[in-house]
Design a protein around this motif. Structure first.
Motif, PDB file in Angstrom:
ATOM      1  N   LYS A  25       0.812  -1.222   0.000  1.00  0.00           N
ATOM      2  CA  LYS A  25       0.000   0.000   0.000  1.00  0.00           C
ATOM      3  C   LYS A  25       0.844   1.269   0.000  1.00  0.00           C
ATOM      4  CE  LYS A  25      -3.793  -2.399   2.299  1.00  0.00           C
ATOM      5  NZ  LYS A  25      -3.228  -3.713   1.937  1.00  0.00           N
ATOM      6  N   LEU A  26       2.160   1.121  -0.053  1.00  0.00           N
ATOM      7  CA  LEU A  26       3.055   2.281   0.025  1.00  0.00           C
ATOM      8  C   LEU A  26       3.687   2.644  -1.313  1.00  0.00           C
ATOM      9  CD1 LEU A  26       4.903   1.366   3.361  1.00  0.00           C
ATOM     10  CD2 LEU A  26       3.030   3.004   3.065  1.00  0.00           C
ATOM     11  N   LYS A  27       3.166   2.114  -2.408  1.00  0.00           N
ATOM     12  CA  LYS A  27       3.808   2.251  -3.709  1.00  0.00           C
ATOM     13  C   LYS A  27       3.877   3.683  -4.220  1.00  0.00           C
ATOM     14  CE  LYS A  27       2.525  -2.435  -5.120  1.00  0.00           C
ATOM     15  NZ  LYS A  27       1.699  -3.257  -6.051  1.00  0.00           N
ATOM     16  N   ARG A  28       3.024   4.554  -3.751  1.00  0.00           N
ATOM     17  CA  ARG A  28       3.022   5.933  -4.235  1.00  0.00           C
ATOM     18  C   ARG A  28       4.100   6.796  -3.562  1.00  0.00           C
ATOM     19  NH1 ARG A  28      -2.979   8.099  -3.893  1.00  0.00           N
ATOM     20  NH2 ARG A  28      -1.910  10.013  -4.571  1.00  0.00           N
ATOM     21  N   PHE A  29       4.703   6.297  -2.503  1.00  0.00           N
ATOM     22  CA  PHE A  29       5.759   7.058  -1.822  1.00  0.00           C
ATOM     23  C   PHE A  29       7.103   6.784  -2.485  1.00  0.00           C
ATOM     24  CE2 PHE A  29       2.520   6.526   1.552  1.00  0.00           C
ATOM     25  CZ  PHE A  29       2.287   7.869   1.818  1.00  0.00           C
ATOM     26  N   ASP A  30       7.961   7.797  -2.500  1.00  0.00           N
ATOM     27  CA  ASP A  30       9.204   7.705  -3.262  1.00  0.00           C
ATOM     28  C   ASP A  30      10.249   6.803  -2.623  1.00  0.00           C
ATOM     29  OD1 ASP A  30      10.889   8.623  -5.495  1.00  0.00           O
ATOM     30  OD2 ASP A  30      12.088   9.535  -3.912  1.00  0.00           O
ATOM     31  N   GLN A  31      10.316   6.784  -1.294  1.00  0.00           N
ATOM     32  CA  GLN A  31      11.353   6.001  -0.619  1.00  0.00           C
ATOM     33  C   GLN A  31      10.763   5.212   0.542  1.00  0.00           C
ATOM     34  OE1 GLN A  31      14.419   8.219   1.456  1.00  0.00           O
ATOM     35  NE2 GLN A  31      15.902   6.548   1.316  1.00  0.00           N
ATOM     36  N   ILE A  32      11.090   3.923   0.581  1.00  0.00           N
ATOM     37  CA  ILE A  32      10.665   3.053   1.669  1.00  0.00           C
ATOM     38  C   ILE A  32      11.912   2.452   2.313  1.00  0.00           C
ATOM     39  CG2 ILE A  32       9.177   1.148   2.386  1.00  0.00           C
ATOM     40  CD1 ILE A  32       7.688   3.386   0.913  1.00  0.00           C
ATOM     41  N   VAL A  33      12.101   2.726   3.581  1.00  0.00           N
ATOM     42  CA  VAL A  33      13.247   2.203   4.323  1.00  0.00           C
ATOM     43  C   VAL A  33      12.732   1.302   5.439  1.00  0.00           C
ATOM     44  CG1 VAL A  33      15.286   2.756   5.698  1.00  0.00           C
ATOM     45  CG2 VAL A  33      14.591   4.280   3.825  1.00  0.00           C
ATOM     46  N   GLU A  88       0.408  -1.452  10.325  1.00  0.00           N
ATOM     47  CA  GLU A  88      -0.338  -0.236  10.013  1.00  0.00           C
ATOM     48  C   GLU A  88      -0.428  -0.087   8.494  1.00  0.00           C
ATOM     49  OE1 GLU A  88       1.144   1.982  14.115  1.00  0.00           O
ATOM     50  OE2 GLU A  88       1.945   2.639  12.184  1.00  0.00           O
ATOM     51  N   PHE A  89      -1.643  -0.038   7.981  1.00  0.00           N
ATOM     52  CA  PHE A  89      -1.881  -0.083   6.543  1.00  0.00           C
ATOM     53  C   PHE A  89      -2.570   1.200   6.072  1.00  0.00           C
ATOM     54  CE2 PHE A  89      -2.685  -4.585   8.082  1.00  0.00           C
ATOM     55  CZ  PHE A  89      -1.350  -4.955   7.957  1.00  0.00           C
ATOM     56  N   VAL A  90      -1.903   1.917   5.171  1.00  0.00           N
ATOM     57  CA  VAL A  90      -2.468   3.174   4.678  1.00  0.00           C
ATOM     58  C   VAL A  90      -3.527   2.894   3.619  1.00  0.00           C
ATOM     59  CG1 VAL A  90      -0.315   4.380   5.140  1.00  0.00           C
ATOM     60  CG2 VAL A  90      -0.744   3.479   2.845  1.00  0.00           C
ATOM     61  N   SER A  91      -4.447   3.828   3.459  1.00  0.00           N
ATOM     62  CA  SER A  91      -5.482   3.751   2.424  1.00  0.00           C
ATOM     63  C   SER A  91      -5.166   4.745   1.321  1.00  0.00           C
ATOM     64  CB  SER A  91      -6.848   4.077   3.030  1.00  0.00           C
ATOM     65  OG  SER A  91      -6.871   5.431   3.485  1.00  0.00           O
ATOM     66  N   GLU A  92      -5.839   4.626   0.189  1.00  0.00           N
ATOM     67  CA  GLU A  92      -5.647   5.585  -0.898  1.00  0.00           C
ATOM     68  C   GLU A  92      -6.066   6.983  -0.467  1.00  0.00           C
ATOM     69  OE1 GLU A  92      -4.375   5.545  -4.117  1.00  0.00           O
ATOM     70  OE2 GLU A  92      -3.447   3.736  -3.316  1.00  0.00           O
ATOM     71  N   ALA A  93      -7.131   7.060   0.331  1.00  0.00           N
ATOM     72  CA  ALA A  93      -7.592   8.363   0.817  1.00  0.00           C
ATOM     73  C   ALA A  93      -6.538   9.008   1.709  1.00  0.00           C
ATOM     74  CB  ALA A  93      -8.904   8.196   1.583  1.00  0.00           C
TER      75      ALA A  93
END
Length: 274
Positions: A25-33, A88-93
């Motif tokens: 669910k984090l694909k829209r963020f530029d960096q995942i650490v 913790e899981f983010v939503s599109e909203a």
């Protein structure tokens, strides 16, 4: 699609069950650490396979702990940092609201609200929770607690971030849903209650204690011995937890027992000191 200029920091240990859903669910963020504390399951492999950067963290028992350490040592591409746990899981909203809110120059951080699940059920009532987990790295860090001699937690759990300037609120909620079993929940809160008991005694001895209103209420009720009962009555009746069925009752009882654990551990530690 342009990526959102935020560095997401996931603090993990043995999170193979939760991590795939979280990362997906984090694909829209530029960096995942992903900051891993030596997981013995497939956590690190899953994170790498899904495109996240993995950093290993080994705590030496002193400041800084995991989140502050990541702020100080990880190569973070962006000024805005979002701290999440694997459950913790983010939503599109939520993601869309965050993308918009970080462009507001009047705020240096935001408080995130959570939609809680317990034993697989979405809870609509009881006490909710929130934390300020989105802020500019040049304007915030987690508070330092003098715990070198007694802490056994390598990550900031109860420490709050100290953020300069205005802190707003993200209205869209993040889902908090742990896929691990009830035994894990109980063991985790047993460890947390030990930390809170030690912290309570430390604050009682400190002359320079700076407490929030909620902390003053909590520790005041803890001193009187009423906190477990007050929490249960508040969560189950005043906040309508009974409308969530058995799961609402179970959570209210587990949380009230958590405060009972703190209370009894404080008493035990005092006896050891005398």
């Amino acid at each position: 699609m342009n990526k959102i200029p935020i560095s997401v920091i996931l603090s993990v240990k043995n999170e193979a069950l939760n991590l795939p859903s979280c990362l997906d669910k984090l694909k829209r963020f530029d960096q995942i650490v992903v900051v891993d504390s030596g997981s013995t399951d497939d956590t690190a492999r899953i994170a790498k396979d899904m495109g996240a950067e993995v950093i290993q963290f080994q705590w030496d028992g002193k400041f800084p702990k995991k989140r502050n350490w990541a702020l100080q040592n990880a190569t973070l591409f962006h000024e805005w940092i979002l701290f999440l746990d694997a459950d913790e899981f983010v939503s599109e909203a939520f993601v869309s609201e965050v993308e918009h809110k970080i462009t507001d120059p009047n705020f240096n951080g935001y408080t995130i609200q959570f939609q809680n699940y317990f034993m697989g059920k979405k809870l609509k009532y009881g006490y909710g929770f929130q934390k300020s987990a989105l802020f500019k790295k040049s304007k915030g860090a987690y508070e330092k607690v003098d715990e070198d001699l007694w802490s056994h937690l390598d990550m900031e759990v109860h420490e709050h971030p100290i953020i300069e300037g205005n802190v707003g609120v993200i209205k869209s909620k993040v889902i908090h849903k742990d896929f691990k079993n009830l035994e894990h929940y109980i063991a985790k809160h047993n460890a947390y209650s030990t930390w809170e008991a030690q912290r309570y005694l430390q604050l009682k001895q400190s002359k320079n204690k700076q407490l929030s209103l909620n902390q003053k209420i909590k520790y005041g009720l803890l001193t009187t011995g009423l906190l477990p009962a007050v929490y249960f009555l508040g969560a189950y009746f005043f906040k309508l937890g009974f409308l969530d069925g058995k799961e609402g009752f179970y959570l209210a009882r587990f949380k009230s027992h958590y405060f009972f654990q703190i209370q009894t551990k404080v008493h035990s530690l005092k006896n050891k000191q005398n």
